[in-house]
Scaffold this active site. Structure first.
Site, mmCIF file in Angstrom:
data_model
loop_
_atom_site.group_PDB
_atom_site.id
_atom_site.type_symbol
_atom_site.label_atom_id
_atom_site.label_comp_id
_atom_site.label_asym_id
_atom_site.label_seq_id
_atom_site.Cartn_x
_atom_site.Cartn_y
_atom_site.Cartn_z
ATOM 1 N N SER A 13 0.781 -1.234 0.000
ATOM 2 C CA SER A 13 0.000 0.000 0.000
ATOM 3 C C SER A 13 0.813 1.285 0.000
ATOM 4 O O SER A 13 0.313 2.329 -0.409
ATOM 5 C CB SER A 13 -0.931 0.014 1.210
ATOM 6 O OG SER A 13 -0.187 0.018 2.420
ATOM 7 N N LYS A 20 -11.988 -1.120 3.562
ATOM 8 C CA LYS A 20 -11.429 -0.243 2.521
ATOM 9 C C LYS A 20 -12.393 -0.228 1.339
ATOM 10 O O LYS A 20 -13.359 0.519 1.344
ATOM 11 C CB LYS A 20 -10.017 -0.694 2.184
ATOM 12 C CG LYS A 20 -9.053 -0.467 3.354
ATOM 13 C CD LYS A 20 -7.641 -0.863 3.047
ATOM 14 C CE LYS A 20 -6.676 -0.463 4.147
ATOM 15 N NZ LYS A 20 -6.957 -1.031 5.476
ATOM 16 N N THR A 74 -13.074 -12.736 20.603
ATOM 17 C CA THR A 74 -13.351 -11.365 20.155
ATOM 18 C C THR A 74 -14.831 -11.213 19.842
ATOM 19 O O THR A 74 -15.423 -12.065 19.167
ATOM 20 C CB THR A 74 -12.525 -11.016 18.902
ATOM 21 O OG1 THR A 74 -11.138 -11.104 19.230
ATOM 22 C CG2 THR A 74 -12.822 -9.605 18.434
ATOM 23 N N THR A 81 6.309 3.713 9.077
ATOM 24 C CA THR A 81 5.509 3.155 7.986
ATOM 25 C C THR A 81 6.354 2.983 6.730
ATOM 26 O O THR A 81 6.194 2.007 5.989
ATOM 27 C CB THR A 81 4.304 4.069 7.692
ATOM 28 O OG1 THR A 81 3.590 4.291 8.916
ATOM 29 C CG2 THR A 81 3.367 3.434 6.696
#
Length: 554
Positions: free
Chosen positions: A267, A343, A372, A458
């Protein structure tokens, strides 16, 4: 012990005074020696000077209490507490000094005015150019209507984990849609793809004895964390370097269990992996393949299943939702595909799609899934609707690609450095953390354009950038405004352009001599297709519930 004590009495005046009989020497076995030592004018002074703390203070005190002797002081209560706030402040200051400290902008995206958003007040409107809502499905009216209707009927939350609260028709429908999208036997939905990657990779490492994991060096943080939690042998291969990957695979017998973990679209750079060739290596050396399609689902392939589907574009287009007859496709060859609902599909959540056995195994053993809370019914209903909608709207993917090409071409004409790639990502190279932040601020304040600066960790230091992601809503008129704004900011800050990077020898394909740029994944022929070019079976397919979603009966 007694021999040492007798010798000490002969040599040390303090010991002679303290222990005056054989019975006293024997009592040393159970005496509180640290407390006695403190009374010694020599040893006691040394202990105080070095600030020695007694080990096992609690047991010693208990023993002394039983014997009626003096209780040892608890030195821990006399010391200063650890300075947590000081640690936090120092670490934050480090990030400020190296210009990697992150500022979050107040961005409130307006569904009816996408790609517009407002800042603190609704009058402060900006154009968003860095969202991962790639197809703008978060504001799609069909998706929103389904979510509203579901929330009105079933409430805001799921009520707990699937193990405790059970699951529901929305879960089962969504997992069936995901499995059909990737043409896999099963799928499992998680609260996020970060959780999916972590849960699946860590489980494989913990349950498969002697597993060796091979990971691309640019893999997402969620995969890195999952591999770390796997607590097994791992090797990092150079980004998209299949020769290096094979050299590492050759180190182990074929019988050694192996896993290759990689992404389809990376990305931050927009680079794309050679999935078919990685599958070749996996089959040659006996490895499973784990493919993260987070930044590709919705954008590639005739039905938005990702780059793996795009590799056999025409075959999948003709077969529609059905499996491709008489051919083992790239998507078939990949063992596990993970993706996100947050997304291109415009909602939130993550998933893994694979064989029914592997999915049932994850469902039964992965703590990240079992413990979860399930996604809310409205979210799952909206995600399922988004997958169905985009599957039959090829034009969304095509518009996104055309707008991306327009922006890339515009930057090229201006000499603005864009890291070359064959995907939908437009990474504008700045190469300096402080300047990247200044560029982002100027775009916001002077031009009302929101593009977030991307800094370490990043991306690597010295490769800081502005990451731009056009959508179907970023029409040419908006793109022209962006191009003028970025050009102005580059002039104001005197940022290096392509010619400047050329003079420095180039970096990441920008200004590098003899660099061969890859062709766009979407061909001109594919971009000329229409929604009517799709197989009619994708329009409103009836999907059967997956047995594995509830548990396979013996």
């Amino acid at each position: 012990m007694e021999a040492i004590a007798h010798q000490s009495v002969k040599l040390c005046p303090f010991m002679r005074q303290t222990i005056s009989s054989a019975q006293g020497v024997k009592q040393l076995r159970s005496a509180n020696l640290p407390a006695m030592a403190k009374k010694c004018p020599v040893v006691g002074h040394a202990m105080q000077k070095r600030d020695y703390a007694t080990a096992s203070a609690a047991p010693a005190a208990a023993t002394a209490s039983k014997l009626g002797a003096e209780t040892v002081a608890n030195h821990a209560t006399q010391e200063s507490s650890f300075d947590f706030d000081g640690l936090f402040e120092r670490d934050i200051e480090k990030k400020r000094l190296d210009k990697s400290y992150r500022f979050f902008n107040n961005i409130n995206r307006l569904a009816r005015e996408f790609p517009m958003a407002h800042r603190q007040t609704e009058e402060e409107k900006v154009t968003v150019w860095c969202s991962n809502d790639y197809l703008a499905l978060s504001k799609n009216q069909q998706v929103v209507d389904v979510m509203k209707k579901t929330m009105d009927k079933y409430g805001a939350g799921a009520g707990g984990t699937r193990n405790i609260a059970g699951h529901n028709q929305h879960t089962m429908r969504l997992e069936a849609e995901i499995a059909a999208l990737h043409k896999k036997e099963g799928a499992l939905v998680f609260s996020s793809c970060y959780m999916a990657n972590d849960a699946v990779l860590s489980l494989l490492g913990q349950k498969v004895k002697d597993l060796v994991i091979f990971s691309d060096e640019l893999n997402h943080a969620s995969m890195i964390v999952g591999i770390k939690h796997a607590n097994t042998t791992k090797h990092i291969f150079k980004h998209n370097d299949l020769q290096h990957l094979e050299e590492l695979l050759q180190m182990y017998p074929k019988s050694t269990p192996k896993l290759i973990a990689f992404e389809s679209v990376y990305s931050m750079s927009g680079s794309v992996s050679e999935i078919n060739k990685i599958c070749d290596l996996a089959e040659k050396y006996g490895a499973l393949t784990f493919l993260d399609e987070v930044h590709a689902v919705g954008l590639y392939g005739p039905h938005g299943a990702g780059v793996a589907e795009h590799c056999d574009f025409e075959a999948h287009r003709l077969s529609g939702i059905s499996s491709v007859p008489n051919k083992r496709t790239v998507m078939d060859r990949v063992d596990m595909i993970t993706g996100t609902l947050g997304k291109s599909f415009g909602t939130v959540g993550g998933y893994v799609a694979a064989s029914s056995k592997l999915i049932d195994w994850c469902r039964s053993y992965a703590p990240g899934f079992i413990f979860t809370t399930t996604l809310p019914p409205a979210v799952m209903a909206g995600a399922a609707e988004a997958i169905r909608y985009q599957r039959r709207h090829l034009d969304l993917r095509q518009q996104q690609q055309r707008h991306t090409s327009y922006v890339k071409q515009g930057f090229e004409e201006l000499g603005i450095p864009v890291i070359p790639n064959p995907s939908h990502i437009v990474p504008v190279l700045v190469g300096n953390a402080d300047l990247a932040k200044q560029a982002s601020d100027l775009l916001m304040e002077d031009h009302r354009i929101y593009v977030q600066a991307i800094n370490f960790p990043t991306v690597a230091r010295g490769t800081e950038r502005l990451r731009i992601t056009p959508t179907p809503g970023h029409t040419d008129d908006l793109s022209d405004i962006l191009l003028d704004a970025v050009d102005d900011v580059f002039n104001q800050l005197q940022l290096p352009r392509v010619r400047d990077w050329e003079n420095q020898g180039g970096i990441l394909g920008v200004g590098q001599k003899d660099f061969v740029e890859e062709a766009n994944l979407w061909t001109e022929q594919q971009l000329q297709l229409t929604n009517d070019s799709l197989n009619p079976n994708v329009l409103d397919p009836v999907l059967q519930q997956l047995e594995v979603s509830s548990g396979i009966k013996a």
